[in-house]
Design a protein around this motif. Structure first.
Motif, mmCIF file in Angstrom:
data_model
loop_
_atom_site.group_PDB
_atom_site.id
_atom_site.type_symbol
_atom_site.label_atom_id
_atom_site.label_comp_id
_atom_site.label_asym_id
_atom_site.label_seq_id
_atom_site.Cartn_x
_atom_site.Cartn_y
_atom_site.Cartn_z
ATOM 1 N N ALA A 186 0.825 -1.208 0.000
ATOM 2 C CA ALA A 186 0.000 0.000 0.000
ATOM 3 C C ALA A 186 0.859 1.259 0.000
ATOM 4 O O ALA A 186 0.526 2.260 -0.664
ATOM 5 N N ALA A 187 1.969 1.234 0.746
ATOM 6 C CA ALA A 187 2.823 2.430 0.815
ATOM 7 C C ALA A 187 3.581 2.663 -0.486
ATOM 8 O O ALA A 187 3.860 3.812 -0.868
ATOM 9 N N SER A 188 3.935 1.591 -1.194
ATOM 10 C CA SER A 188 4.737 1.753 -2.421
ATOM 11 C C SER A 188 3.898 1.799 -3.689
ATOM 12 O O SER A 188 4.449 1.998 -4.784
ATOM 13 N N ALA A 237 -6.814 7.972 -4.794
ATOM 14 C CA ALA A 237 -6.287 6.615 -4.608
ATOM 15 C C ALA A 237 -5.016 6.641 -3.769
ATOM 16 O O ALA A 237 -4.768 5.747 -2.945
ATOM 17 N N THR A 238 -4.180 7.679 -3.982
ATOM 18 C CA THR A 238 -2.958 7.789 -3.172
ATOM 19 C C THR A 238 -3.303 7.945 -1.702
ATOM 20 O O THR A 238 -2.677 7.313 -0.822
ATOM 21 N N GLU A 239 -4.295 8.775 -1.410
ATOM 22 C CA GLU A 239 -4.710 8.933 -0.011
ATOM 23 C C GLU A 239 -5.262 7.623 0.554
ATOM 24 O O GLU A 239 -5.032 7.269 1.710
ATOM 25 N N GLU A 240 -5.996 6.877 -0.305
ATOM 26 C CA GLU A 240 -6.555 5.593 0.145
ATOM 27 C C GLU A 240 -5.439 4.598 0.451
ATOM 28 O O GLU A 240 -5.477 3.896 1.475
ATOM 29 N N PHE A 241 -4.427 4.559 -0.425
ATOM 30 C CA PHE A 241 -3.296 3.652 -0.167
ATOM 31 C C PHE A 241 -2.565 4.056 1.105
ATOM 32 O O PHE A 241 -2.127 3.205 1.893
ATOM 33 N N THR A 242 -2.411 5.344 1.323
ATOM 34 C CA THR A 242 -1.729 5.812 2.536
ATOM 35 C C THR A 242 -2.511 5.415 3.787
ATOM 36 O O THR A 242 -1.935 4.998 4.796
ATOM 37 N N ALA A 243 -3.864 5.539 3.713
ATOM 38 C CA ALA A 243 -4.686 5.145 4.860
ATOM 39 C C ALA A 243 -4.583 3.643 5.125
ATOM 40 O O ALA A 243 -4.521 3.192 6.273
ATOM 41 N N ILE A 244 -4.565 2.849 4.017
ATOM 42 C CA ILE A 244 -4.434 1.393 4.183
ATOM 43 C C ILE A 244 -3.098 1.052 4.831
ATOM 44 O O ILE A 244 -3.019 0.210 5.748
ATOM 45 N N ALA A 245 -2.021 1.693 4.383
ATOM 46 C CA ALA A 245 -0.708 1.419 4.961
ATOM 47 C C ALA A 245 -0.669 1.818 6.433
ATOM 48 O O ALA A 245 -0.110 1.095 7.280
ATOM 49 N N ARG A 248 -0.039 -0.680 9.640
ATOM 50 C CA ARG A 248 1.029 -0.465 10.640
ATOM 51 C C ARG A 248 0.454 -0.399 12.051
ATOM 52 O O ARG A 248 1.062 -0.915 13.001
ATOM 53 N N GLU A 249 -0.706 0.239 12.210
ATOM 54 C CA GLU A 249 -1.339 0.269 13.533
ATOM 55 C C GLU A 249 -1.734 -1.145 13.993
ATOM 56 O O GLU A 249 -1.568 -1.494 15.170
ATOM 57 N N SER A 250 -2.230 -1.938 13.061
ATOM 58 C CA SER A 250 -2.590 -3.317 13.423
ATOM 59 C C SER A 250 -1.356 -4.109 13.848
ATOM 60 O O SER A 250 -1.400 -4.886 14.812
ATOM 61 N N LEU A 251 -0.247 -3.919 13.131
ATOM 62 C CA LEU A 251 0.994 -4.598 13.516
ATOM 63 C C LEU A 251 1.454 -4.170 14.904
ATOM 64 O O LEU A 251 1.920 -4.987 15.712
#
Length: 434
Positions: free
Chosen positions: A245-247, A259-267, A271-274
């Motif tokens: 998602a980040a790349s 879409a870039t904002e969506e990918f950033t939110a997914i990443a 990370r929060e889940s990890l």
């Protein structure tokens, strides 16, 4: 001052007599038959058999003793003897009421025999009467509380003093003191047996509780271990999601800003889940081993496991469908590996020297795993006695299968061997629409 002291003594005496009366009139053992809760039928009948045997032997000898030693009329001798021995049968269900009948009979007998000249035997009671009273006290001691037993013994002492007074001018030949001594010994014996029975009951309950707690602890330990391993499986996929998602905006050209904002939110969410999983893992993971931080095994590592078991003296064969190791999800592969590992460990402990065959078959939506061992050679012995273990390996295997939505079946084979079979789903079942 003397008046106050006498009043205090009088008040204490009244309280003692009231307490004595309370314990002598309030049964604590209920009305259940003696040994009535025994699982064996012959034990439940034993008190009745003993009581009938005692009555059959004591009634004729008691009547003969009263008639022969005191010249008591036969009807009176028969009534006194029957009144003294009949409570033995009543004592099986109501020992305290039976004691009252027996004690009253002893006082009545002493008042009657005091009027006759003694021509031998014992005074004021015959030997059969003393035996009947002692056996009744044993039945009483097996049912009643300690306070009641002490009260009965004190009442027995008072009873002997009363009979000595009734028997004047007869001189006591030691029979009353013999009754007190035998009565105390009978109560003490019944007291000890009752305490031992209660201790054994409490020990059995504690063993049952300990066994249940041991099973629960084993299940919790296995679940904690599964949770730690599940973290390693899920963390890998979450890391891949976060990196992809980040790349994505840099790998894919022409990505819209939304879409870039969506990918950033997914990443960020990944990370929060990890981070949450790592905090949870800090609670579950203990400090005793660093081996849990290495990559978790799967179906691809089964050949090494088979080789290790072979070095332990258990020849094993492995049959895996081609390409199954790559097609099986990581969580399912880990569960399959652990089930095979525990099954082989049980073979080493319980059936050393037997041959084992491990099969993993792809049956479309499910993975069929079987571990079958032949009967061990006759000259070999189980190593379970010399090895430490909880004996709860099946609990762990069932928990492994349940984790991925599968099931586990175990049981002996007709030829004397043993079989472990697991059916594990290869696809996560989709939720049905509401």
């Amino acid at each position: 001052m003397n008046t106050i002291s006498k009043a205090e003594v009088r008040a204490q005496t009244v309280r003692l007599l009231r307490s004595l009366r309370l314990h002598l009139t309030t049964p604590t053992g209920g009305h259940a038959p003696l040994l009535g809760d025994s699982p064996r039928a012959w034990l439940r009948r034993l008190p009745y058999v003993v009581a009938l045997i005692m009555q059959a032997s004591l009634i004729p000898t008691g009547i003969a003793a009263l008639v022969g030693y005191y010249n008591v009329a036969l009807p009176i001798a028969g009534a006194l003897t029957i009144a003294q021995t009949a409570p033995l049968l009543l004592a099986i269900t109501r020992p305290l009421a039976a004691w009252w009948i027996s004690a009253a009979t002893l006082v009545t007998t002493a008042s009657i025999t005091a009027r006759y000249d003694q021509h031998g035997g014992t005074w004021p009671w015959t030997a059969p009467m003393i035996l009947a009273y002692v056996f009744l006290l044993i039945a009483l001691a097996l049912r009643e509380s300690r306070a009641t037993l002490i009260s009965v013994w004190i009442a027995t002492i008072l009873l002997t003093l009363l009979t000595t007074t009734l028997g004047f001018p007869h001189s006591d030949d030691g029979t009353t003191m013999l009754l007190v001594a035998l009565g105390g010994a009978a109560l003490l014996l019944g007291w000890a047996v009752q305490d031992r029975t209660e201790a054994r009951r409490l020990l059995a309950e504690q063993e049952h509780i300990s066994e249940a707690e041991r099973e629960r602890r084993t299940l919790l330990e296995e679940r904690a271990r599964i949770a730690r391993e599940l973290h390693d499986v899920v963390a890998h996929h979450m890391s891949v999601i976060a990196v992809q998602a980040a790349s994505a905006p840099y790998r894919i050209t022409g990505v819209p800003a939304e879409a870039t904002e969506e990918f950033t939110a997914i990443a960020g969410t990944a990370r929060e889940s990890l981070a949450e999983m790592r905090r949870l893992l800090g609670v579950l993971r203990s400090e005793e081993s660093a081996a849990e931080k290495v990559p978790q095994p799967g179906i691809a590592q089964l050949p090494q496991l088979i080789e290790t078991v072979g070095r332990a003296g258990v020849p094993a064969e492995l049959a895996v469908d081609p390409g199954l190791a790559e097609a099986v999800p990581q969580a399912v592969g880990l569960s399959a590996y652990r089930i095979v590992q525990e099954a082989l460990a049980n073979v080493v402990r319980h059936a050393p020297g037997s041959k084992v065959r491990v099969c993993l078959v792809d049956e479309g939506p499910t993975l069929l795993l079987t571990v079958v061992n032949t009967p061990p050679p006759k000259h070999t012995e189980s190593l379970e006695a010399s090895m430490e273990g909880t004996g709860q390996g099946l609990i762990g295997m069932r928990e492994r299968a349940r984790l991925v939505g599968g099931r586990l079946e175990t049981g002996p084979m007709p030829d004397g061997g043993y079989k472990v079979a697991a059916v594990l789903p290869l696809e996560t079942p989709r939720e049905k629409p509401a």
